[in-house]
Enzyme design. Structure first.
Site, PDB file in Angstrom:
ATOM      1  CG  ASP A  40     -26.992 -18.845  20.438  1.00 48.03           C
ATOM      2  OD1 ASP A  40     -27.413 -17.811  19.706  1.00 48.03           O
ATOM      3  OD2 ASP A  40     -26.721 -19.654  21.579  1.00 48.03           O
ATOM      4  CG  ASP A  41     -25.399 -15.813  17.930  1.00 49.96           C
ATOM      5  OD1 ASP A  41     -26.682 -15.542  18.277  1.00 49.96           O
ATOM      6  OD2 ASP A  41     -24.702 -15.880  17.703  1.00 49.96           O
ATOM      7  CB  CYS A  79     -28.903 -14.795  23.867  1.00 47.63           C
ATOM      8  SG  CYS A  79     -27.040 -15.271  22.556  1.00 47.63           S
ATOM      9  NE  ARG A  83     -31.060 -18.182  24.262  1.00 48.31           N
ATOM     10  CZ  ARG A  83     -30.645 -19.202  23.480  1.00 48.31           C
ATOM     11  NH1 ARG A  83     -31.158 -20.233  24.166  1.00 48.31           N
ATOM     12  NH2 ARG A  83     -30.087 -19.017  22.695  1.00 48.31           N
ATOM     13  CE  LYS A 132     -26.985 -18.421  24.458  1.00 47.36           C
ATOM     14  NZ  LYS A 132     -26.192 -18.055  23.413  1.00 47.36           N
ATOM     15  CG  HIS A 134     -28.101 -17.011  27.897  1.00 51.87           C
ATOM     16  ND1 HIS A 134     -27.209 -16.404  26.371  1.00 51.87           N
ATOM     17  CD2 HIS A 134     -27.425 -16.546  28.917  1.00 51.87           C
ATOM     18  CE1 HIS A 134     -26.730 -15.457  27.182  1.00 51.87           C
ATOM     19  NE2 HIS A 134     -25.973 -15.480  28.524  1.00 51.87           N
ATOM     20  CB  SER A 157     -23.655 -17.501  25.041  1.00 52.34           C
ATOM     21  OG  SER A 157     -24.227 -16.967  25.040  1.00 52.34           O
ATOM     22  CG  HIS A 241     -22.618 -17.982  20.143  1.00 56.53           C
ATOM     23  ND1 HIS A 241     -21.719 -17.187  20.816  1.00 56.53           N
ATOM     24  CD2 HIS A 241     -23.605 -16.719  20.743  1.00 56.53           C
ATOM     25  CE1 HIS A 241     -21.594 -16.212  21.478  1.00 56.53           C
ATOM     26  NE2 HIS A 241     -23.291 -16.054  21.243  1.00 56.53           N
ATOM     27  CG  ASP A 293     -30.648 -17.031  19.822  1.00 58.75           C
ATOM     28  OD1 ASP A 293     -30.200 -16.846  18.940  1.00 58.75           O
ATOM     29  OD2 ASP A 293     -29.988 -17.216  20.689  1.00 58.75           O
ATOM     30  CG  ASN A 294     -29.894 -13.596  18.186  1.00 60.23           C
ATOM     31  OD1 ASN A 294     -29.576 -14.014  19.063  1.00 60.23           O
ATOM     32  ND2 ASN A 294     -28.209 -13.902  17.436  1.00 60.23           N
ATOM     33  CE  LYS A 308     -25.402 -12.092  19.223  1.00 57.53           C
ATOM     34  NZ  LYS A 308     -24.810 -13.548  19.900  1.00 57.53           N
TER      35      LYS A 308
HETATM   36 CA   LIG Z   1     -28.139 -16.216  20.380  1.00 54.42          CA
END
Ligand SMILES: [Ca+2]
Length: 475
Positions: A40-41, A79, A83, A132, A134, A157, A241, A293-294, A308
């Protein structure tokens, strides 16, 4: 004349490779396992294989040395939308999932969608989601209602809080830090995310410092339990994240602060999983994928522009490694356009599952790229959506055009300010081959390219509007 035998040879090679994949898919006892690790991130420049020299990521370095790096692998700016793409093989705008869902959200991934997990279930796989989700925290949208046999993780998150009305607490829920069910029902606190198993909250607030460690233990246990049958392990980590956290073993150990500690713990987690596969002699039967994811929030999206939440490459182009000994040539790099929307059709191809025939998918199967880093492009076009579901930019081959006005895909997402500061609303044209850092806008010099890409963007987004499917909704 001279070319003919070469072309014939390459055709034969492609046929043989596809036969190899088909063979893998036709023998039920040899169906490949898939482990999909989704950070994540985490930015492109945050790990060793993609140029980070500050943090220690030996396990990811080895994963890349033994597998293939993708250098044009796309996700989305934030996010939930990412997904949504991953789970369905569709642009999020096509399935009406906005950038980020929150605890009060009443929408989620429509149970009518066919998820990656449901593709695996067609072939009798054991499936689990650890981490996660989401894509909607209300009951009909949770992983165990979307093709996963089991779920352990946070529903959104880690900087969010609990849904005080709809949370379902397990009888033996662990309440930490003086929390009680009464307090949880009464109001909300920041950074107090619930930890769930199945449909119930089992810990509140979740102890975030041990999440990576606990997810990893759970993942290793799943692999051990399912070693005799084909399995799909989806491991979407909470890190990196914010709020950042790392277990005691990693805290204060990296040269990159708590962020670096969290990255190095993710790397450790990859090592644990790969060594478990090795111990169980499952390496050649298992495709392992690591991506994010990003773009970077805290860390680095270098060498790309932006981070991001933008549609510059730094917001959406992710580090991605795929390793599958004997199937994916080691130490290779694939520069072709690919992305998380391509994973669902790719997995379906690998395991001989059927894609849904009654709907449009945006992703394409990329097994030709897995087999040969020099393979030609599978799809030459990528669309860049905003968190509000409008089309901000289009890439076709080496050209990337930011549209003068984002095009509506008809999602009717909650109106929020577009990110005007980072994405000026004017046509901007970049040649990603000559100028990967998006530093020279050549729109004025190449009006014919602007026109061609604008037209293509309008047609593609019109198709999404026409074949758009609704998100799931509860009252
Ligand atoms: Ca993210």
């Amino acid at each position: 004349m001279i070319l003919l035998p070469l072309r014939t040879a390459s055709v034969i090679a492609v046929v043989l490779l596809s036969l190899a994949y088909d063979a893998a898919a036709s023998a039920a006892d040899r169906l490949p396992n898939v482990v999909l690790i989704f950070a994540d991130d985490l930015g492109y420049g945050d790990i060793g294989p993609f140029g980070n020299s500050k943090l220690k990521t030996p396990h990811l370095d080895r994963l890349a040395a033994e597998g293939m790096k993708f250098t044009s692998f796309y996700a989305t700016p934030v996010c939930s939308m990412s997904r949504a793409c991953l789970m369905t093989g569709c642009y999020n705008a096509r399935i009406s999932i906005p950038g980020v869902l929150f605890p009060p959200s009443k929408i989620g991934l429509n149970p009518e969608e066919t998820t990656i997990a449901e593709i695996f279930k067609q072939r009798g796989y054991a499936t689990t989601c650890i981490g996660k989700w989401h894509l909607g925290h209300r009951e009909p949208f949770l992983p165990t209602k979307q093709g996963f046999d089991s779920y352990f993780g946070i529903p959104y998150s880690n900087d969010m809080t609990i849904d005080p009305v709809n949370a379902r607490f397990a009888k033996d829920c662990v309440f930490r830090e003086g929390m009680t069910e009464e307090k949880a029902r009464a109001g909300t606190l920041k950074n107090t995310v619930p930890l769930m198993r199945g449909l119930e909250v089992v810990e509140y607030p979740a102890d975030q410092s041990t999440l990576t460690e606990r997810y990893t233990k759970e993942a290793v246990q799943f692999i051990r339990e399912k070693k005799g049958e084909p399995f799909f392990l989806y491991l979407p980590h909470a890190m990196v994240h914010v709020p950042l956290a790392a277990s005691e073993k990693f805290r204060g150990k990296s040269s990159g602060g708590l962020f670096g500690d969290a990255v190095e713990e993710l790397d450790w987690s990859v090592g644990e999983i790969v060594s478990t596969l090795k111990e169980l002699k499952l390496e050649e039967q298992t495709l392992v994928i690591f991506t994010s994811d990003n773009g970077a929030a805290t860390g680095s999206s270098a060498p790309w522009r932006g981070k991001k939440a933008t549609n510059f490459e730094g917001g959406v182009r992710e580090p991605c490694i795929m390793r599958w000994p004997g199937k994916i040539p080691p130490g290779t790099t694939c520069p072709q356009i690919a992305g998380n929307i391509d994973l669902l059709p790719t997995f379906a191809k690998l395991i001989g599952a059927e894609l849904p025939k009654d709907r449009v998918l945006d992703g394409r199967e990329i097994t030709s790229l897995l087999a040969d880093p020099k393979a030609g492009p599978v799809r030459d076009t990528h669309l860049y959506f905003t968190a509000q579901g409008t089309l901000a930019a289009i890439r076709r081959g080496e050209w990337k055009l930011f549209l003068a006005e984002p095009l509506s895909a008809g999602m009717n997402a909650p109106p929020k300010k577009e990110n005007k500061k980072q994405e000026p609303m004017k046509a901007m044209l970049y040649n990603l081959a000559d100028d990967p850092a998006e530093s020279r806008d050549v729109a004025a010099e190449k009006p014919e390219v602007v026109e061609r890409l604008s037209k293509a963007a309008a047609e593609l987004v019109a198709d999404i509007r026409e074949h758009r499917r609704p998100a799931g909704k509860v009252e």
